[in-house]
Write an enzyme that holds these catalytic residues in place. Structure first.
Site, PDB file in Angstrom:
ATOM      1  N   LYS A 205     -34.698   0.644  22.300  1.00  0.00           N
ATOM      2  CA  LYS A 205     -35.812   1.582  21.900  1.00  0.00           C
ATOM      3  C   LYS A 205     -36.517   0.802  20.865  1.00  0.00           C
ATOM      4  CE  LYS A 205     -37.670   6.117  20.596  1.00  0.00           C
ATOM      5  NZ  LYS A 205     -37.269   7.578  20.237  1.00  0.00           N
ATOM      6  N   LYS A 258     -37.221   1.401  26.534  1.00  0.00           N
ATOM      7  CA  LYS A 258     -38.249   2.296  26.230  1.00  0.00           C
ATOM      8  C   LYS A 258     -39.163   1.385  25.235  1.00  0.00           C
ATOM      9  CE  LYS A 258     -39.858   6.523  24.447  1.00  0.00           C
ATOM     10  NZ  LYS A 258     -39.301   7.655  23.711  1.00  0.00           N
TER      11      LYS A 258
HETATM   12 ZN   LIG Z   1     -36.784  10.988  17.022  1.00  0.00          ZN
END
Ligand SMILES: [Zn+2]
Length: 335
Positions: A205, A258
């Site tokens: 992420k 992501k």
């Molecule tokens: Zn968070």
């Protein structure tokens, strides 16, 4: 898998297989199906509440009753799973709303599992929406500034995941990017009798400007600083592979990249290297940009949305998390 032309022009003509829609479908290497889609939803306390998110046309914060309606619409369109984010009534410095037995997500999970038992309910596991400061971990204030504490945050994350599982969540999805969270969550789940509940980890992420509209949606913008001390640097691909390897070693069942569209190289490498079930999260700004350009008549919203998701699949994603999941499922049925 590498493919190369068996012959040379004029004996080999790639255009032969592009002559009709049926032929093109026959040799298509990648397919989109509603069964690959996950719809993120935002739930907040109240009744008959649909609070639109300005930068994400068509997306609302929903009270639990409206959440069920939205989830039912998605399921009827063929979307098999939703991903829940909660907006609590109150926030504090311990994120107590995140792991409260009657927290907003816990309530929503129970309701969804009762009303729509076949729908897969995935819960986002993080602390930022429940922290008064908006960070994903416990904050320590020192004379020289603030630090996000890693190890003490793990306990809260594990507790949050277990409370979601106790409410009936089918999968838990930690998104905080603390080191060691997957192991902490796996242990807590196993000890709590939830050994069967899979973990979908936000493994790679990135600290991304593409999350802008989400912060309004989840009311989770940090009150100070930013998330660069825990989310990944957009410049780093090898480090992303190490993050994914760690999460797999710690017990992740599904790994996620992501954002999606600007990180297709990461998706490709993750799938190629690990061969694990891999999810791509098409984040808020990916959605907003397409919506805005579509509303202006600058692009064909439907075609651009489908092409983007197809690209994520081609890069290696098995699972597509997108705010457009319901409409995409409908479009795919019409095709
Ligand atoms: Zn968070």
């Amino acid at each position: 898998m590498t493919s190369f032309p068996a012959g040379q022009f004029p004996s080999y003509r790639p255009r032969r297989l592009r002559q009709s829609a049926s032929l093109r479908r026959l040799v298509s290497e990648t397919r989109l199906s509603p069964s690959q889609l996950v719809l993120p939803l935002f739930v907040r306390p109240g009744r008959r509440l649909r609070r639109p998110i300005a930068a994400m046309p068509g997306v609302c914060q929903l009270s639990p009753d409206e959440l069920v309606r939205e989830a039912r619409r998605a399921q009827e369109a063929g979307v098999p799973a939703v991903l829940l984010f909660g907006i609590p009534e109150r926030k504090d410095e311990r994120a107590s709303g995140a792991y409260a037995a009657k927290g907003i997500v816990q309530q929503a999970v129970r309701l969804l599992k009762k009303e729509l038992p076949a729908l897969l309910v995935i819960t986002d596991v993080c602390l930022c929406e429940y922290m008064s400061h908006g960070h994903c971990g416990i904050v320590q204030r020192t004379a020289s500034g603030t630090r996000i504490l890693n190890d003490p945050s793990l306990k809260l994350l594990a507790r949050t995941a277990a409370s979601h599982a106790a409410a009936g969540a089918d999968l838990v999805a930690p998104s905080d990017m603390m080191d060691g969270r997957v192991r902490a969550i796996r242990e807590e789940l196993d000890q709590g009798g939830f050994a069967e509940v899979p973990i979908m980890s936000y493994a790679a992420k990135f600290a991304s400007a593409f999350y802008g509209p989400f912060r309004e949606a989840a009311e989770s913008a940090p009150k100070f600083g930013d998330r660069r001390s825990y989310q990944m640097d957009a410049a780093n691909a090898c480090e992303a592979l190490r993050e994914v390897a760690l999460d797999i070693q710690e017990g992740a069942d599904i790994v996620m990249v992501k954002p999606a569209l600007a990180y297709l190289d990461i998706l490709y490498r993750v799938k190629a290297q690990f061969g694990y079930p891999t999810a791509a999260y098409a984040v808020s700004a990916e959605y907003s940009m397409v919506k805005a350009a579509g509303a202006n008549g600058w692009i064909d919203e439907r075609a651009v949305t489908l092409e983007s998701l197809l690209a994520m699949r081609r890069a290696g994603a098995d699972i597509l998390i997108t705010y457009a999941a319901t409409e995409v499922a409908r479009w795919l049925k019409e095709k």
